[in-house]
Motif scaffolding. Structure first.
Motif, PDB file in Angstrom:
ATOM      1  N   SER A  61       0.826  -1.216   0.000  1.00 16.98           N
ATOM      2  CA  SER A  61       0.000   0.000   0.000  1.00 16.98           C
ATOM      3  C   SER A  61       0.864   1.271   0.000  1.00 16.98           C
ATOM      4  O   SER A  61       0.585   2.226  -0.748  1.00 16.98           O
ATOM      5  N   ASP A  62       1.907   1.283   0.829  1.00 20.50           N
ATOM      6  CA  ASP A  62       2.780   2.467   0.856  1.00 20.50           C
ATOM      7  C   ASP A  62       3.404   2.726  -0.501  1.00 20.50           C
ATOM      8  O   ASP A  62       3.403   3.857  -1.020  1.00 20.50           O
ATOM      9  N   LEU A  65       0.953   3.956  -2.891  1.00 21.84           N
ATOM     10  CA  LEU A  65       0.643   5.370  -2.741  1.00 21.84           C
ATOM     11  C   LEU A  65       1.717   6.242  -3.388  1.00 21.84           C
ATOM     12  O   LEU A  65       1.417   7.236  -4.028  1.00 21.84           O
ATOM     13  N   SER A  66       2.947   5.748  -3.186  1.00 17.46           N
ATOM     14  CA  SER A  66       4.046   6.543  -3.768  1.00 17.46           C
ATOM     15  C   SER A  66       4.387   6.086  -5.174  1.00 17.46           C
ATOM     16  O   SER A  66       5.337   6.571  -5.756  1.00 17.46           O
ATOM     17  N   MET A  67       3.601   5.105  -5.657  1.00 16.84           N
ATOM     18  CA  MET A  67       3.832   4.533  -6.989  1.00 16.84           C
ATOM     19  C   MET A  67       5.298   4.117  -7.142  1.00 16.84           C
ATOM     20  O   MET A  67       5.940   4.361  -8.150  1.00 16.84           O
ATOM     21  N   ASP A  68       5.799   3.495  -6.074  1.00 18.31           N
ATOM     22  CA  ASP A  68       7.169   3.014  -6.105  1.00 18.31           C
ATOM     23  C   ASP A  68       7.167   1.640  -6.755  1.00 18.31           C
ATOM     24  O   ASP A  68       7.021   0.596  -6.108  1.00 18.31           O
TER      25      ASP A  68
END
Lengths: 683, 311
Positions: A61-62, A65-68
Motif C-alpha cells: 500500500s505504501d 501510494l508513492s507509486m514506487d
C-alpha cells in the motif's frame, strides 16, 4: 499353488498375522494420513496464500501510494522466490497490472479470472493445463478505499506433490516398520512354535507309548533343593523336570497351583500358559503311566488267571461250557470240543441244536431253556449214542447271574459216567451171580448125594440084569444121564467154588497137549483141525492140572461150536514171557466171531447163544473162575488180530475168527530163555 | 449382514470418505501474454505531506482534506508520497510537489529554493506552534533531569525533523549539552512512520532517550502502554506545520486553495472531521517571516552547513 491357510505352519501364520495387522493398520493410516496431510496442506496453503496475499496487499500500500514500482516489483519478486508460489502481481484500482513476476509478458487472461470479494480476499482454483494453481486476490485497501489488488498464485500441484511425498514417506516408514516388526515377530513366533513343537513331540512320544518323555522346562534346581525337602518318596524329589505343585501334591489340584502361590518353588518356576500346558502334559503322562502300569499288572493277573482257568477247564475230562441267555455257546473247554469233534471257534456262537444230533440237541436246548427261565440249577444223567454204544453223562446246569440278579447264561458241566454205569451193572450182575452161585452150589451139594445113589444103584442093577437086555440098556442110559447130571453138578460146584483145587507144578505145554489129544479125534469128526504152536521152552506153572485141562477142553469145545459144524481150524499157541513172569496161551478159531453186543457178556454165567438144551452157559464162566483162581486173566478178541493165522499151512480164512487169550503167572523162577512181548501175531 | 462384511465396510469407509475433489478449476491460458503499460495519470495539483508518518497514515490524515479542497475549489488534487524528508524537499524543489505540508525546518530549506508559505495550522493543542518532547522509559531511574541525558543513547526521528530532532537538539544546546555528549545519536530507520519508531525504540529499550514532536504519543495510544513512557523534558515551542507552494506555482490556485483551507472551522462537525483526521484544529494564513525563529535555531545549531539541511 497357494497352500491352504490351515496347512501353513503356526510360525508362518504368526508372521503373516503380524504383517497383516501392521499392514492393516499402516496402510489405512498412511492413506488417511496422506489425505489428512493433503487436506491440511491444502488448508494451510490457502491460509498461507491468504496471509501472503493480504500481507502483500498491506505491504504494497505504501509503495502503491508513492507509486514506487521498484519496491512493488521487489515485493512480488521476493514472493516468487518461494518455491510453490507460481506468480505474484499487483493490479491498480483500474485493474492495470503494475508489477508482476512473469517473464515474457503478462498472461492477459490471468488478470480477469479472479477478483477480491469486496473487502475480503478471494480464492479461485486455476487450471493452466500444466498445473493447478490456487489464485489469491487480496484487495489493497487504504483507509477503506480500494487502491488495487494483490494477486498470488500458489501451485496446488506442488503442494499435492509434497503431500504425495509425505504419503510416500509414510508408506516407506510403514514398510520399514513392517519389516522391523517381522524380525521380532519371527523371533517371537520361533520362540512360541519351538515350545509348541516340543509339546507336539511330547504328544507324539506319548502316542508312541513313551511316557517318560518330559515337555516341561528343566529348572536349575529341583524343588527339594529349594525347600530342603527330604521326602524321597515324593515323585518330584530331586527331579528338576517335575513341578511339585503339580506332581507331588495331587490333593491340592482341586484348588490348582494357586494354593502354592506363596511357595518359593512356585514363584521361581511358575511360567506362562505354554509352560502350564507342558507341565499339565507331564502330569498327564505320569498319571497315564501309573494307570497303565496298574492296568498292565491287572492284565497280567487276569491273563494268568485266564490261562489258569483255561488250563483247568481244558485239563478236566468233564465237558464244560458256558452259554448265554439265548442258549448259545459263549465258551467251551477242550474236552467238550473233542467230544463233538469240532473246534472251540466252530462251537462258540452255535446252539445245542447246531452241534448235537437233532433229538439230543433239542432235548438239551429245552433243558437249557428251562434252567434259564427258572434260574434254578438242574442235575440229571443223560444217555447219548456215540459209535453205536451208549454213553452216559452226568449233566449239571448252573445259572449265571449278573450283579442285578438277572440270569445271563448258564454253566453246564457234563461228566462221562459210562464206566460207572457199567460198573454199577457189573456190580448188580456180580451180586446176582453171587447169590445164584450160592444157590446153585447149595443145590448141587444137595443133589450130588442122591445123584451118587442113583448112579451107584444103576450100576449095581446093571450087574443084576442080563447083558444086552433092554433093562441093561435102560440102566446104561440112566447111568449115562446120571453122569451128565454129575458133570453139571460138578460144574455148578466149580462155579460156586465149592470144589477144592489141587495145585502142583506142572508143564503148561503138556497140559495143553493132554486136552488137545482128548478132543482132537472127536473134533476131527466135525472137520475141525487143531493146529498147535507151543513154546518149546516148556514153561512150568503152578496149577491144578485137572481144572486147567477142563478150561482148555472148554475153550476148544467152544471154538468147535463156534465153527457151527462147517469145519475149520483151531490154533493153540503158547508163549513164555519170563521177564513178565507169565505164560500166555491163545485159543483161536476162524469162525464167524462174536458179535460186539455179546462180547462183553461171554464170561457171564448162564450166558449162551446156543439153543436151549445144548448148553448151560456156565463153561466160559467156570473157565473165567478157574483162571482167576490161578491168578491169571482171560480175555477174548474178535475178530482175531490181523495175520494171526498166517503161520498155518492152510491160509485163506475169510472169517473174522475169535481168539481167547489166557495169561497165567509163573510162581517160581524160570531159568529158561528170556522174555518176549506177548504179541499175538508172533509166529 | 455378517460381521465380516461390517468390518470390511468399516475399513473401506475412510477411503471412500477421503475420495473426490471439492471444487472446480477455472481454465486459464497462461501462454497468451503481453507486456502491460501503465496508464497516464490525469493532470492534477500534487499535494504532499512531509513523511513523518507512514504513507497510509499520511493518506488517511489528508484524504478528507484533499477531498474537501477539491470539492471547494474544483481543482483536482492528487496526494503524492515522498519516502523521506529529503525526497520531499527535493520534489518540491523539482516542482513535482505543488503544495507541500511540512515542518518548519523543512520549509526553511524549501523556501531557499523559492517555495513560499501561505498557510499554517493550529495544532491539536489549539496553538499554532508545537514543540519537541524528550521521552524515556518510566522505569529508567538514571534519567531525572535533562542533564542526566549525557552519555546516553539518543534516538531522534530524522536529521530534518523539527519536532523530532532539531527542537530537542536546540533544547539540549540551550542546556549546555552537545551532540558529542551523547553516547550515540541514531535516527529512526526506514521510510515513514519515524515518530512512532522512536517511541517504540524507547519503549523497547533500544535507546535511553527519544525525541518526538508533541502529539506523537497520542497517536500510539492503544498500541503500546503509554504508562511505561515518561516525558523527561519538552523544548520551547516553535511555529507549527506550514503549507507552502513550490516556486512558480499559480498564485490563483494558491489563493483558491488557501481560501478553502481558511474556510474550515473546527466548530463545524464536517470541518472538524476533516481537521481532526489531519491532526489539526484549523488552518490560518502564514507568511515566510513567521519562521524566522526556526531559521535562527538552525543557525544556532549550525545546520545550514549541511546540504539539504542535514547535519
Amino acid at each position: 499353488m497357494i497352500p491352504r491357510l490351515s496347512a501353513l505352519s503356526f510360525r508362518t501364520k504368526i508372521n503373516c498375522g503380524i504383517v497383516l495387522i501392521v499392514g492393516l493398520i499402516a496402510i489405512p493410516l498412511a492413506y488417511l494420513t496422506w489425505r489428512a496431510a493433503a487436506e491440511s496442506l491444502q488448508t494451510e496453503t490457502r491460509k498461507r496464500g491468504l496471509v501472503l496475499s493480504e500481507n502483500l496487499a498491506m505491504r504494497v500500500s505504501d509503495a502503491m501510494l508513492s507509486m514506487d514500482l521498484l519496491r512493488m516489483k521487489n515485493m512480488v519478486d521476493e514472493l516468487k522466490k518461494v518455491d510453490d508460489i507460481s506468480y505474484a502481481f499487483i493490479l491498480d484500482r483500474q485493474g492495470s497490472v503494475l508489477v508482476h513476476t512473469f517473464s515474457g509478458g503478462f498472461p492477459v487472461e490471468l488478470a480477469e479470472v479472479n477478483a477480491p470479494d469486496g473487502p475480503k480476499p478471494h480464492i479461485r482454483l486455476l487450471d493452466t493445463g500444466r498445473e493447478l494453481i490456487d489464485d489469491f486476490a487480496a484487495p489493497v485497501t487504504i483507509v477503506g478505499t480500494p487502491f488495487g489488488t494483490a494477486r498470488i498464485g500458489l501451485s496446488r500441484t506442488k503442494a499435492e506433490a509434497a503431500a504425495d511425498r509425505l504419503a510416500l514417506m509414510i508408506v516407506f516408514y510403514s514398510a520399514a516398520a513392517m519389516v522391523a516388526a517381522l524380525a521380532p515377530s519371527t523371533l517371537f513366533a520361533r520362540r512360541v512354535t519351538e515350545r509348541i513343537n516340543r509339546l507336539k513331540r511330547h504328544a507324539e512320544e506319548v502316542v508312541k507309548g513313551n511316557l517318560d518323555h518330559r515337555a516341561g522346562p528343566v529348572t536349575a534346581k529341583a524343588c527339594s533343593d529349594t525347600l530342603s525337602c527330604d521326602n524321597t518318596r515324593c515323585p518330584a524329589h530331586g527331579d528338576r523336570a517335575s513341578r511339585c505343585w503339580l506332581t507331588a501334591s495331587p490333593d491340592q489340584r482341586g484348588e490348582g497351583p494357586e494354593s502354592c502361590r506363596d511357595c518359593p518353588v512356585y514363584r521361581e518356576q511358575k511360567g506362562d500358559e505354554i509352560q502350564d500346558l507342558a507341565e499339565t502334559f507331564d502330569v498327564m503322562a505320569v498319571s497315564l503311566k501309573s494307570h497303565l502300569d496298574e492296568l498292565r499288572r491287572a492284565e497280567r493277573v487276569l491273563s494268568r488267571q485266564e490261562r489258569l482257568l483255561r488250563t483247568i477247564l481244558d485239563a478236566t475230562p468233564d465237558l464244560v461250557c458256558l452259554v448265554d441267555e439265548n442258549a448259545r455257546y459263549l465258551a467251551v473247554n477242550r474236552a467238550f470240543a473233542n467230544f463233538l469233534g469240532l473246534t472251540s471257534e466252530e462251537i462258540v456262537g452255535a446252539s445245542d441244536r447246531d452241534v448235537f444230533p437233532e433229538d439230543e440237541g433239542q432235548a438239551m436246548h429245552e433243558e437249557n431253556s428251562r434252567v434259564l427261565a427258572a434260574g434254578r440249577p438242574s442235575d440229571r444223567e443223560v444217555r447219548l449214542r456215540r459209535g453205536g454204544s451208549p454213553v452216559w453223562f452226568h449233566v449239571v446246569r448252573v445259572p449265571v447271574v449278573d450283579a442285578s440278579g438277572r440270569v445271563i447264561g448258564l454253566l453246564r458241566t457234563a461228566r462221562d459216567v459210562t464206566q460207572l454205569k457199567q460198573f454199577q451193572e457189573q456190580l448188580i450182575q456180580s451180586q446176582k451171580m453171587e447169590s445164584l452161585g450160592k444157590l446153585a452150589g447149595g443145590v448141587a451139594h444137595e443133589i450130588n448125594t442122591p445123584l451118587g445113589v442113583i448112579l451107584g444103584y444103576s450100576q449095581l442093577l446093571q450087574e443084576d440084569v442080563p447083558g444086552g437086555s433092554q433093562i441093561q440098556a435102560d440102566l446104561q442110559t440112566i447111568e449115562k444121564q446120571a453122569k451128565v447130571c454129575r458133570k453139571i453138578v460138578a460144574d455148578l460146584l466149580g462155579f460156586s467154588r465149592q470144589a477144592e483145587s489141587a495145585k502142583i507144578e506142572m508143564c503148561f505145554n503138556n497140559s495143553l497137549m493132554e486136552a488137545i489129544t482128548l478132543v482132537r479125534h472127536a473134533l476131527s469128526l466135525e472137520k475141525v483141525v487143531i493146529a498147535t504152536d507151543l513154546d518149546e521152552r516148556m514153561p512150568i506153572i503152578y496149577g491144578d492140572p485137572e481144572k486147567l485141562k477142563q478150561v482148555w477142553i472148554n475153550l476148544l469145545s467152544n471154538a468147535s461150536d463156534a465153527l457151527e459144524g462147517r469145519g475149520g481150524t483151531l490154533l493153540v499157541r503158547s508163549r513164555l514171557f519170563a521177564h513178565e513172569q507169565k505164560v500166555t496161551a491163545w485159543f483161536a478159531d476162524d469162525g464167524p466171531g462174536i458179535s460186539p453186543d455179546n462180547l462183553g457178556r461171554v464170561f457171564d454165567p448162564f450166558f449162551t447163544t446156543k439153543p436151549v438144551g445144548q448148553g448151560t452157559g456156565l463153561g466160559l464162566s467156570v473157565s473165567f473162575g478157574i483162571i482167576k483162581d490161578h491168578g491169571g486173566s482171560i480175555r477174548v478178541e474178535t475178530p482175531a488180530p490181523e495175520g494171526f493165522f498166517d503161520a498155518l499151512d492152510d491160509p485163506g480164512h475169510d472169517r473174522p475168527g475169535t481168539v481167547f487169550v489166557i495169561d497165567l503167572p509163573l510162581d517160581h523162577e524160570e531159568t529158561i530163555g528170556g522174555g518176549h512181548p506177548a504179541n499175538a501175531t508172533e509166529a | 449382514m455378517r460381521r465380516r462384511d461390517v468390518l470390511l465396510a468399516g475399513l473401506c469407509l475412510p477411503f471412500l470418505a477421503a475420495c473426490g475433489r471439492d471444487e472446480d478449476a477455472v481454465r486459464v491460458d497462461l501462454s497468451r501474454r503481453e507486456e502491460p503499460v501503465l496508464r497516464q495519470l490525469p493532470r492534477a495539483v500534487t499535494y504532499a505531506y512531509l513523511p513523518q508518518y507512514a504513507h497510509t497514515v499520511s493518506y488517511e490524515r489528508h484524504r478528507l482534506l484533499l477531498d474537501y479542497i477539491g470539492r471547494a475549489t474544483g481543482i483536482p488534487l492528487r496526494q503524492v508520497f515522498p519516502d523521506t524528508f529529503e525526497e520531499h524537499v527535493r520534489m518540491v524543489e523539482r516542482g513535482e510537489i505543488d503544495i507541500s505540508f511540512s515542518n518548519p525546518f523543512a520549509y526553511i530549506r524549501m523556501a531557499a529554493s523559492g517555495a513560499r508559505a501561505f498557510a499554517r495550522i493550529i495544532e491539536p493543542s489549539g496553538k499554532p506552534d508545537f514543540k519537541s518532547q524528550i521521552i524515556c522509559r518510566r522505569d529508567n531511574k538514571e534519567l531525572k533531569t535533562l542533564a542526566d541525558c549525557r552519555g546516553k543513547r539518543w534516538m531522534a526521528v530524522d536529521p530534518s525533523s523539527a519536532g523530532g530532532y532539531i527542537y530537542a537538539l536546540g533544547e539540549f544546546f540551550d542546556n549546555g549539552i552537545r551532540r558529542s555528549d551523547f553516547a550515540e545519536i541514531t535516527f529512526a530507520p526506514g521510510p515513514g512512520g519515524k515518530q512512532e519508531k522512536v517511541v517504540l525504540a524507547v519503549f523497547a529499550g533500544a535507546c535511553d532517550i527519544g525525541s518526538v514532536r508533541d502529539g506523537t504519543l497520542e497517536i500510539l495510544r492503544g498500541r503500546i502502554d503509554l504508562g511505561q513512557i515518561r516525558v523527561l523534558a519538552e523544548s520551547k515551542s516553535y511555529p507549527g506545520w506550514v503549507y507552502c507552494a513550490r516556486a512558480g506555482f499559480s498564485p490563483e490556485i494558491i489563493e483558491k486553495i488557501a481560501r478553502a483551507m481558511f474556510a474550515l472551522r473546527y466548530d463545524r462537525p464536517d470541518d472538524a472531521a476533516i481537521l481532526s483526521a489531519a491532526g489539526m484544529r484549523g488552518i490560518i494564513p502564514a507568511v515566510d517571516a513567521d519562521y524566522e525563529s526556526v531559521r535562527r535555531l538552525a543557525e544556532k545549531l549550525g545546520l545550514d552547513a549541511l546540504p539539504g539541511g542535514e547535519e
